[in-house]
Design a protein around this motif. Structure first.
Motif, PDB file in Angstrom:
ATOM      1  N   TRP A  60       0.818  -1.214   0.000  1.00  0.00           N
ATOM      2  CA  TRP A  60       0.000   0.000   0.000  1.00  0.00           C
ATOM      3  C   TRP A  60       0.851   1.263   0.000  1.00  0.00           C
ATOM      4  CZ3 TRP A  60      -4.926  -0.093  -1.305  1.00  0.00           C
ATOM      5  CH2 TRP A  60      -5.567  -1.332  -1.275  1.00  0.00           C
ATOM      6  N   TYR A  61       2.052   1.191   0.579  1.00  0.00           N
ATOM      7  CA  TYR A  61       2.996   2.317   0.489  1.00  0.00           C
ATOM      8  C   TYR A  61       3.391   2.540  -0.973  1.00  0.00           C
ATOM      9  CZ  TYR A  61       7.393   4.905   0.909  1.00  0.00           C
ATOM     10  OH  TYR A  61       8.399   5.834   0.774  1.00  0.00           O
ATOM     11  N   ARG A  62       3.670   1.431  -1.691  1.00  0.00           N
ATOM     12  CA  ARG A  62       4.042   1.532  -3.102  1.00  0.00           C
ATOM     13  C   ARG A  62       2.889   2.110  -3.932  1.00  0.00           C
ATOM     14  NH1 ARG A  62       3.275  -1.466  -7.526  1.00  0.00           N
ATOM     15  NH2 ARG A  62       2.080  -2.993  -6.331  1.00  0.00           N
ATOM     16  N   LEU A  63       1.662   1.656  -3.674  1.00  0.00           N
ATOM     17  CA  LEU A  63       0.502   2.189  -4.397  1.00  0.00           C
ATOM     18  C   LEU A  63       0.311   3.686  -4.136  1.00  0.00           C
ATOM     19  CD1 LEU A  63      -2.110  -0.686  -3.918  1.00  0.00           C
ATOM     20  CD2 LEU A  63      -1.161   0.095  -6.090  1.00  0.00           C
ATOM     21  N   CYS A  64       0.524   4.069  -2.879  1.00  0.00           N
ATOM     22  CA  CYS A  64       0.380   5.486  -2.498  1.00  0.00           C
ATOM     23  C   CYS A  64       1.398   6.343  -3.264  1.00  0.00           C
ATOM     24  CB  CYS A  64       0.604   5.616  -0.986  1.00  0.00           C
ATOM     25  SG  CYS A  64      -0.339   6.945  -0.232  1.00  0.00           S
ATOM     26  N   GLN A  65       2.635   5.852  -3.342  1.00  0.00           N
ATOM     27  CA  GLN A  65       3.685   6.584  -4.052  1.00  0.00           C
ATOM     28  C   GLN A  65       3.403   6.634  -5.554  1.00  0.00           C
ATOM     29  OE1 GLN A  65       7.114   7.618  -2.463  1.00  0.00           O
ATOM     30  NE2 GLN A  65       5.517   7.845  -0.923  1.00  0.00           N
ATOM     31  N   GLU A  66       2.921   5.514  -6.106  1.00  0.00           N
ATOM     32  CA  GLU A  66       2.637   5.454  -7.541  1.00  0.00           C
ATOM     33  C   GLU A  66       1.547   6.439  -7.949  1.00  0.00           C
ATOM     34  OE1 GLU A  66       1.682   1.484  -8.693  1.00  0.00           O
ATOM     35  OE2 GLU A  66       3.775   0.815  -8.690  1.00  0.00           O
ATOM     36  N   GLU A  67       0.597   6.669  -7.065  1.00  0.00           N
ATOM     37  CA  GLU A  67      -0.486   7.609  -7.377  1.00  0.00           C
ATOM     38  C   GLU A  67      -0.121   9.056  -7.050  1.00  0.00           C
ATOM     39  OE1 GLU A  67      -4.447   6.633  -6.449  1.00  0.00           O
ATOM     40  OE2 GLU A  67      -4.197   4.474  -6.761  1.00  0.00           O
ATOM     41  N   GLY A  68       1.115   9.264  -6.570  1.00  0.00           N
ATOM     42  CA  GLY A  68       1.602  10.623  -6.351  1.00  0.00           C
ATOM     43  C   GLY A  68       1.254  11.233  -5.013  1.00  0.00           C
ATOM     44  N   LYS A  82      -2.894   1.738   3.787  1.00  0.00           N
ATOM     45  CA  LYS A  82      -4.159   1.563   3.076  1.00  0.00           C
ATOM     46  C   LYS A  82      -5.126   2.684   3.456  1.00  0.00           C
ATOM     47  CE  LYS A  82      -7.764  -1.910   2.231  1.00  0.00           C
ATOM     48  NZ  LYS A  82      -8.252  -3.256   2.584  1.00  0.00           N
ATOM     49  N   LEU A  83      -5.197   2.998   4.740  1.00  0.00           N
ATOM     50  CA  LEU A  83      -6.046   4.093   5.219  1.00  0.00           C
ATOM     51  C   LEU A  83      -5.525   5.442   4.723  1.00  0.00           C
ATOM     52  CD1 LEU A  83      -8.467   4.911   6.996  1.00  0.00           C
ATOM     53  CD2 LEU A  83      -6.869   5.044   8.928  1.00  0.00           C
ATOM     54  N   ALA A  84      -4.196   5.596   4.707  1.00  0.00           N
ATOM     55  CA  ALA A  84      -3.597   6.847   4.234  1.00  0.00           C
ATOM     56  C   ALA A  84      -3.967   7.106   2.775  1.00  0.00           C
ATOM     57  CB  ALA A  84      -2.082   6.794   4.394  1.00  0.00           C
ATOM     58  N   LEU A  85      -3.905   6.057   1.944  1.00  0.00           N
ATOM     59  CA  LEU A  85      -4.276   6.193   0.538  1.00  0.00           C
ATOM     60  C   LEU A  85      -5.756   6.534   0.393  1.00  0.00           C
ATOM     61  CD1 LEU A  85      -3.609   5.944  -2.472  1.00  0.00           C
ATOM     62  CD2 LEU A  85      -4.001   3.489  -2.292  1.00  0.00           C
ATOM     63  N   LYS A  86      -6.580   5.882   1.205  1.00  0.00           N
ATOM     64  CA  LYS A  86      -8.026   6.153   1.172  1.00  0.00           C
ATOM     65  C   LYS A  86      -8.311   7.614   1.523  1.00  0.00           C
ATOM     66  CE  LYS A  86     -12.367   4.539   3.243  1.00  0.00           C
ATOM     67  NZ  LYS A  86     -12.969   3.670   4.256  1.00  0.00           N
ATOM     68  N   ASN A  87      -7.620   8.125   2.562  1.00  0.00           N
ATOM     69  CA  ASN A  87      -7.827   9.520   2.980  1.00  0.00           C
ATOM     70  C   ASN A  87      -7.358  10.500   1.904  1.00  0.00           C
ATOM     71  OD1 ASN A  87      -8.894   8.662   5.401  1.00  0.00           O
ATOM     72  ND2 ASN A  87      -6.969   8.860   6.532  1.00  0.00           N
ATOM     73  N   CYS A  88      -6.218  10.183   1.258  1.00  0.00           N
ATOM     74  CA  CYS A  88      -5.699  11.056   0.205  1.00  0.00           C
ATOM     75  C   CYS A  88      -6.666  11.129  -0.972  1.00  0.00           C
ATOM     76  CB  CYS A  88      -4.336  10.566  -0.282  1.00  0.00           C
ATOM     77  SG  CYS A  88      -2.988  10.860   0.877  1.00  0.00           S
ATOM     78  N   ARG A  89      -7.215   9.975  -1.348  1.00  0.00           N
ATOM     79  CA  ARG A  89      -8.153   9.954  -2.475  1.00  0.00           C
ATOM     80  C   ARG A  89      -9.457  10.691  -2.116  1.00  0.00           C
ATOM     81  NH1 ARG A  89      -7.214   6.452  -6.701  1.00  0.00           N
ATOM     82  NH2 ARG A  89      -9.454   6.200  -7.070  1.00  0.00           N
ATOM     83  N   LEU A  95     -11.674  18.068  -2.977  1.00  0.00           N
ATOM     84  CA  LEU A  95     -11.150  19.285  -3.602  1.00  0.00           C
ATOM     85  C   LEU A  95     -11.701  19.468  -5.016  1.00  0.00           C
ATOM     86  CD1 LEU A  95      -7.384  19.234  -2.490  1.00  0.00           C
ATOM     87  CD2 LEU A  95      -9.118  20.902  -1.850  1.00  0.00           C
ATOM     88  N   LYS A  96     -11.778  18.363  -5.751  1.00  0.00           N
ATOM     89  CA  LYS A  96     -12.285  18.442  -7.121  1.00  0.00           C
ATOM     90  C   LYS A  96     -13.737  18.906  -7.135  1.00  0.00           C
ATOM     91  CE  LYS A  96     -11.865  15.802 -11.409  1.00  0.00           C
ATOM     92  NZ  LYS A  96     -11.397  14.553 -12.004  1.00  0.00           N
ATOM     93  N   ASN A  97     -14.544  18.370  -6.231  1.00  0.00           N
ATOM     94  CA  ASN A  97     -15.942  18.790  -6.138  1.00  0.00           C
ATOM     95  C   ASN A  97     -16.059  20.243  -5.709  1.00  0.00           C
ATOM     96  OD1 ASN A  97     -17.093  16.367  -6.958  1.00  0.00           O
ATOM     97  ND2 ASN A  97     -16.989  15.486  -4.899  1.00  0.00           N
ATOM     98  N   ASN A  98     -15.187  20.654  -4.771  1.00  0.00           N
ATOM     99  CA  ASN A  98     -15.216  22.051  -4.325  1.00  0.00           C
ATOM    100  C   ASN A  98     -14.850  23.003  -5.466  1.00  0.00           C
ATOM    101  OD1 ASN A  98     -15.940  21.139  -1.841  1.00  0.00           O
ATOM    102  ND2 ASN A  98     -14.096  21.777  -0.766  1.00  0.00           N
TER     103      ASN A  98
END
Length: 505
Positions: A60-68, A82-89, A95-98
């Motif tokens: 999940w660290y690798r996935l987080c890094q891959e998504e920037g 896994k939770l960190a990636l979920k929170n980032c997304r 932000l996009k909706n705002n």
């Protein structure tokens, strides 16, 4: 299905069942590294051993890094990636909706004693503004109190306390630079405070000013010369190069991320120069009678609009893209009867650029295909400022309209209007800064004296700061009067409205 031992703990797994074979944990982890988020979620439902493997922090660290996300963090900084990636997304979607619905806080950045706004520049949320009074002001919009210093200019020996009008301002992460109408240039360090760390003088008016985006080099163009200034290893400022040019410079940029001596790109009427210390007079592009109308530079390329002979020869105006290493023209894009008035290459996604035109359109070009991806009918009097990212475009017009567009749909999301042309647009994922700068610096009816406060607010120009990470409607945003620290001892009491809470304490 993979078998499992129900009594097994997460720290005791040495072998992982893969159907009819047992694999070492490290080898199984290597196989799982080829899976995405959805596949890992499905694998976690197979068995307890596979669940422990599919939720391994390394994956999940690798996935987080891959998504920037969280690129500057190490794997030990979070207990659950896994939770960190979920929170980032979730934050990214918020932000996009705002952005799309204009939800957030908006603030006006005003400095009444400065009189009329002359130029604005920003970097990472820090805004720099120069005024007709000669004063230069900084705001840090990343903090909510906006208490920022007024940068003090270096007084010349003959100056009796009066400052010349500001011509240009530029700012990056470490330096702030201002050029004045009398040919002086002041450089401030953002670390050391209000006093200039460097000051130099041109004999004539400065036509263009450039500051390296990530470096410390400053370039100025005055009369028929371009001067580069940069500090050495010990911090002593020197002029590594001075270039003589045949024509007056209209546009000047420093190439970012250059090792060694700084490299500048200057557009002087119909000639574009690549100015290096080792090759002083290098002409990048020149077609007689076809002036350059806008310029932007990235680390490896330069893009500029060229005004051709138009309908006389049935030849439309175009944007040319040059490689700065080979000095070759990579492609020509655009096919417009109007002049290209602004181009943004450096802030655009890879292989894309966005340009504004006097024919009222904003165009996004794919430079690999050499064609326009979308063309938006935007502004009634021509486009003056543009920036884009992966999904949106922000454009400003001569008539004072600011528009935000959804690039894929080609539709306008929202717009804001203010008096005067939009001359500066900058945004990142969560904030937007725009500046409406008046053409008329000495409006009719105002007195000539510098300390005269009678310039009406509508003639002064305005800077707006939007913050989209605040989950509230812009109309409900906190007024600056409620965010003040009341640190000012005395106030400037003209045009005070309810925006600036200066008090006599």
């Amino acid at each position: 299905e993979a078998g499992d031992d129900p009594a097994l703990g997460s720290n005791e797994i040495n072998e992982v069942p893969f159907f009819d074979v047992q694999l070492p944990y490290e080898l199984a982890l290597k196989i799982f590294q080829y899976l995405g988020k959805a596949e890992l979620g499905r694998c976690a439902q197979v068995s307890r051993t596979w669940k422990i493997l599919a939720e391994d922090e390394v994956l999940w660290y690798r996935l987080c890094q891959e998504e920037g996300y969280l690129l500057d963090m190490s794997i030990s900084d979070h207990s659950c990636w896994k939770l960190a990636l979920k929170n980032c997304r979730a934050r990214e979607n918020m932000l996009k909706n705002n952005w799309k619905n204009r939800v957030g806080a908006v603030s006006q950045l005003r400095y009444e004693p400065g009189r009329v706004l002359c130029d604005v520049h920003s970097c990472d949320g820090v805004v720099m503004a120069g005024y007709t009074s000669g004063e230069v002001r900084l705001w840090d919009t990343r903090t909510w109190d906006y208490r920022a210093p007024v940068l003090e200019a270096a007084q010349g020996p003959g100056a009796a306390g009066t400052l010349a009008q500001v011509s240009f301002v530029r700012i990056n992460s470490s330096l702030a630079v201002a050029a004045y109408e009398d040919g002086t240039v002041s450089v401030w360090s953002l670390l050391f405070g209000r006093e200039p760390i460097h000051h130099f003088q041109h004999n004539q008016r400065i036509q263009a000013l450039a500051l390296a985006p990530g470096g410390t080099a400053v370039a100025t163009a005055s009369a028929f010369e371009v001067k580069l200034e940069s500090p050495d290893d010990k911090g002593f400022w020197q002029s590594p190069a001075m270039f003589e040019i045949q024509k007056l410079v209209n546009f000047l940029n420093l190439v970012p991320d250059v090792t060694g001596s700084p490299v500048a790109v200057a557009a002087a009427e119909d000639i574009v120069y690549l100015l290096k210390a080792e090759d002083p007079g290098k002409v990048l592009h020149s077609v007689y009678g076809q002036p350059v109308t806008c310029l932007d530079v990235s680390a490896r390329e330069a893009a500029f609009g060229v005004k051709t002979f138009g309908w006389l020869l049935n030849e439309p105006n175009q944007i040319l893209l040059y490689n700065l290493e080979t000095n070759q023209c990579l492609t020509k894009v655009g096919n417009s009867m109007g002049d290209f008035s602004c181009v943004n290459l450096r802030d655009s996604p890879p292989n894309m650029l966005v340009a504004g035109n006097k024919d009222r359109r904003v165009r996004v070009f794919d430079v690999r295909r050499g064609e326009a991806v979308c063309s938006l009918y935007a502004h009634q009097l021509g486009v003056t400022a543009v920036q884009m990212d992966e999904w949106k475009i922000v454009s400003g017009g001569e008539e004072g309209l600011l528009c935000v567009w959804d690039q894929r749909m080609g539709t306008k999301l929202w717009e804001m209007h203010a008096r005067h042309p939009v001359r500066h647009v900058w945004f990142n994922s969560h904030s937007l800064i725009t500046a409406n700068i008046p053409e008329e610096k000495n409006p009719r009816g105002s007195s000539i004296t510098d300390d005269d406060p009678s310039v009406h607010r509508k003639y002064r120009g305005i800077i707006y700061s939007y913050e989209f990470s605040v989950d509230q409607l812009a109309v409900d945003s906190v007024l600056p009067i409620c965010r003040s620290s009341y640190d000012e001892v005395t106030g400037y009491n003209y045009n005070i409205g309810l925006a600036v809470p200066y008090d006599n304490i």
